[in-house]
Design a protein around this motif. Structure first.
Motif, short mmCIF file in Angstrom:
data_model
loop_
_atom_site.label_atom_id
_atom_site.label_comp_id
_atom_site.label_asym_id
_atom_site.label_seq_id
_atom_site.Cartn_x
_atom_site.Cartn_y
_atom_site.Cartn_z
N ARG A 372 10.15 -2.46 1.59
CA ARG A 372 11.23 -1.92 2.41
C ARG A 372 11.26 -2.65 3.74
O ARG A 372 10.21 -2.87 4.36
N SER A 373 12.46 -3.02 4.18
CA SER A 373 12.62 -3.78 5.42
C SER A 373 13.81 -3.26 6.21
O SER A 373 14.75 -2.71 5.63
N ASP A 374 13.76 -3.45 7.53
CA ASP A 374 14.93 -3.14 8.34
C ASP A 374 15.70 -4.44 8.58
O ASP A 374 15.27 -5.52 8.16
N PRO A 375 16.87 -4.40 9.24
CA PRO A 375 17.67 -5.61 9.42
C PRO A 375 16.96 -6.72 10.20
O PRO A 375 17.33 -7.89 10.08
N ALA A 376 15.95 -6.36 11.00
CA ALA A 376 15.22 -7.37 11.77
C ALA A 376 14.11 -8.01 10.96
O ALA A 376 13.42 -8.91 11.44
N GLY A 377 13.90 -7.54 9.72
CA GLY A 377 12.86 -8.11 8.88
C GLY A 377 11.51 -7.43 9.01
O GLY A 377 10.52 -7.90 8.45
N GLN A 430 18.73 -2.72 -2.75
CA GLN A 430 19.89 -1.98 -2.26
C GLN A 430 19.61 -1.53 -0.83
O GLN A 430 18.49 -1.11 -0.52
N ALA A 431 20.62 -1.61 0.02
CA ALA A 431 20.50 -1.19 1.42
C ALA A 431 21.26 0.11 1.63
O ALA A 431 22.25 0.39 0.95
N ALA A 432 20.77 0.90 2.58
CA ALA A 432 21.42 2.18 2.88
C ALA A 432 21.12 2.57 4.31
O ALA A 432 20.18 2.06 4.94
N ALA A 433 21.94 3.47 4.85
CA ALA A 433 21.73 4.01 6.20
C ALA A 433 21.05 5.36 6.10
O ALA A 433 21.26 6.11 5.15
N LYS A 434 20.19 5.64 7.08
CA LYS A 434 19.50 6.93 7.13
C LYS A 434 19.86 7.64 8.42
O LYS A 434 20.08 7.02 9.45
N GLY A 435 19.85 8.95 8.36
CA GLY A 435 20.23 9.73 9.54
C GLY A 435 21.71 10.06 9.48
O GLY A 435 22.32 10.08 8.42
N TRP A 436 22.30 10.32 10.61
CA TRP A 436 23.72 10.67 10.62
C TRP A 436 24.45 9.82 11.65
O TRP A 436 23.91 9.44 12.67
N ASN A 437 25.69 9.51 11.34
CA ASN A 437 26.49 8.68 12.22
C ASN A 437 27.13 9.51 13.32
O ASN A 437 27.29 10.72 13.21
N TYR A 439 29.05 8.78 17.58
CA TYR A 439 29.12 7.89 18.74
C TYR A 439 27.81 7.95 19.52
O TYR A 439 27.34 9.02 19.91
N GLY A 440 27.21 6.78 19.75
CA GLY A 440 25.96 6.71 20.49
C GLY A 440 24.73 7.06 19.67
O GLY A 440 23.62 7.02 20.18
N ARG A 441 24.92 7.40 18.39
CA ARG A 441 23.78 7.74 17.53
C ARG A 441 23.91 6.99 16.20
O ARG A 441 24.21 7.58 15.17
N PRO A 442 23.71 5.69 16.23
CA PRO A 442 23.85 4.92 15.00
C PRO A 442 22.77 5.27 13.98
O PRO A 442 21.66 5.65 14.34
N ALA A 443 23.11 5.17 12.72
CA ALA A 443 22.15 5.47 11.66
C ALA A 443 21.15 4.33 11.54
O ALA A 443 21.46 3.17 11.80
N ALA A 444 19.93 4.68 11.15
CA ALA A 444 18.92 3.66 10.88
C ALA A 444 19.25 2.99 9.54
O ALA A 444 19.66 3.65 8.60
N GLN A 445 19.07 1.67 9.47
CA GLN A 445 19.39 0.93 8.27
C GLN A 445 18.13 0.32 7.66
O GLN A 445 17.29 -0.24 8.37
N PHE A 446 18.01 0.45 6.34
CA PHE A 446 16.88 -0.11 5.62
C PHE A 446 17.37 -0.72 4.31
O PHE A 446 18.39 -0.30 3.76
#
Length: 514
Positions: A372-377, A430-437, A439-446
């Motif tokens: 599992r990785s985030d967008p920054a690697g 497969q990539a997906a977002a975690k948390g909730w979207n 304004y000012g609270r972007p979802a975590a992406q993995f």
């Protein structure tokens, strides 16, 4: 990668069952001569034949693919390269690990101790040179030493000093000596505190080793989860829809929601269910979890804490996805992760996690690696396979589909990867977002990726488009730039630290100049 020899294991198991070499050969439908070559490690074997041999000898397939020795092999290979041994010694290293595993483990322990001591020395040196507090203490100590020396020289060189003057200088020296002692004690305490931060083995490494040593399968947790599910369902037969889950206590729900700080309406159903399951197993299976982490391989409270949380997640998955029910569904779906996620009301990551744990002896699933990785690697979860090194922190090959999937969240991306040594693996990501979207609270992406050896292509729905390809076809990838010898890769970010791969033209030039 050079395979760890398995011939001796086949011979030992065959003889323990009273089988002759000819009898085993007939059962697996090969000639006695070919079986003789396999038992003497003169032929590499895989795919359906390896599964037939394992089945006839009632052996876990992992034992014949040397899964238990993979980490040891890679650590010995790292040790050998650190000593300047060339790449062509990989075969001998594999043979050494296969024949003398205890000696190899001892050598790795010594190598680790040397690495840990070096890392600690470097870290302490770095702190001494950069930490403002230590710089100030060093300056104070040098100032005190200079002051004591100056006043001592006055007492020695000026014999005509009056008694009150001599007394005053002596008091100054005594006071400076006290200050020097306090400064030195402060520095020693700070260095000791710093040293305690650099443990001989990090908690992360210890937990990784602990899970790998168990082949990522914990029979006690499977049994505990089954008993808890039976208790929650009132003894009724449960099915893939987990009807009993809707009747769980409100307290578990409240505690689970508090962990995310949100309301049930904004948390995905799969995440909500998993959080509740985690709280349930934490409370109901706490004693079992404590017993499991009471292990000499976990040498610190930090390691035991991290390991316990990992086992809680394992038990939660075992509670939601019963082993046999899930394994049978996986085989029926031909390991279609999206289909399994729909069937079990789960996420892609939850299903991928559970697939990696299907290692029960006699009822194994396809052996998968997990990453599992985030967008920054940054790597946050990993589990390796023989011949497939998973990076510990980051810097994996950018050609792996785990990164490609980030550009198309929710879409499954596959790849038939060809490693620098010729080994072939099927990757599914497969990539997906975690948390909730908001304004000012972007979802975590993995991004999550599964990987298995190409010998299993016929068992996976993702393998349909690849299994008839020629052996040389596929996408040429590496592990990470520093160890990759593919000079023509346009995605290269760093120079390779190992020699380039020999090519046919290299061999021709060698013959022409000989």
């Amino acid at each position: 990668m050079a395979r760890v020899p398995i011939g001796a294991r086949i011979v030992e198991r065959r003889r323990s069952q009273g089988l002759t070499q000819r009898a085993l050969a007939e059962r697996v439908k090969i000639s006695p001569a070919y079986m003789n070559l396999i038992e003497h490690d003169k032929r590499l074997v895989g795919g359906a034949l390896l599964r037939r041999i394992a089945s006839e000898l009632a052996m876990p397939l992992d034992e014949l693919t040397a899964v238990e020795d993979t980490r040891l092999y890679h650590e010995m290979l790292e040790l050998a390269r650190g000593m300047g041994l060339p790449d062509q010694d990989e075969g001998r290293i594999g043979g050494f690990v296969g024949r003398f595993p205890d000696l190899a483990k001892a050598m790795v322990r010594v190598h680790r101790s040397l690495q840990d001591a070096t890392d600690t020395a470097v870290a302490l040196s770095e702190r001494v040179s950069r930490d403002p507090s230590l710089r100030d203490l060093s300056h104070q100590i040098m100032t005190r030493i200079t002051s004591i020396r100056s006043f001592s020289e006055i007492l020695q060189d000026f014999a005509g000093l009056k008694d009150d003057e001599r007394q005053r200088f002596a008091e100054i020296i005594a006071a400076e000596s006290d200050s020097l002692g306090r400064s030195a004690r402060s520095m020693i305490d700070m260095l000791e505190d710093s040293g305690s931060q650099f443990q001989a083995t990090s908690p992360e490494k210890e937990v990784d080793d602990f899970i790998i040593d168990h082949r990522n399968h914990f029979a006690a947790l499977e049994e505990g989860a089954d008993a808890l599910r039976h208790k929650l369902s009132g003894g009724a037969e449960d099915d893939a829809s987990h009807q009993w889950f809707s009747s769980l206590g409100q307290q578990a729900r409240v505690e689970a929601m508090a962990e995310l700080g949100g309301s049930p309406t904004v948390i995905p159903e799969a995440s909500r269910r998993f959080l509740i399951a985690r709280h349930l197993v934490s409370e109901e299976l706490d004693r079992l979890l404590e017993n499991l982490v009471d292990d000499e391989r976990l040498t610190s409270a930090a390691a035991r804490g991290r390991c316990k949380q990992a086992l809680v997640r394992y038990a939660a998955a075992a509670l939601l996805f019963p082993y046999e029910t899930f394994r049978e569904a996986a085989e029926q779906a031909r390991y279609d992760v999206d289909r399994l996620a729909y069937t079990f009301s789960a996420s892609f990551e939850q299903v991928a996690h559970r697939l990696v744990t299907l290692r029960r002896p006699g009822a194994e699933g396809v052996p998968f690696a997990f990453l599992r990785s985030d967008p920054a690697g940054n790597i946050s979860k990993r589990f390796s396979l023989p011949g497939l090194r998973m990076p510990r922190y980051g810097g994996a090959c950018p050609l792996w589909p785990i990164y490609t999937a980030l550009s198309t969240p929710g879409r499954t991306v596959t790849q038939l990867a060809v490693m620098p040594d010729g080994a072939r693996f099927l990757f599914v990501a497969q990539a997906a977002a975690k948390g909730w979207n908001g304004y000012g609270r972007p979802a975590a992406q993995f991004s999550v990726m599964l990987g298995c050896e190409a010998i299993h292509l016929d068992r996976l729905t993702y393998g349909e488009s690849y299994r008839h390809q020629a052996a040389e076809q596929g996408t040429e990838v590496g592990f990470e730039c520093r160890s990759c010898r593919r000079e023509a890769c346009q995605q290269r970010a760093h120079e390779a630290l190992v020699p380039k791969l020999p090519t046919a033209s290299d061999g021709l030039r060698t013959l022409q100049t000989a």
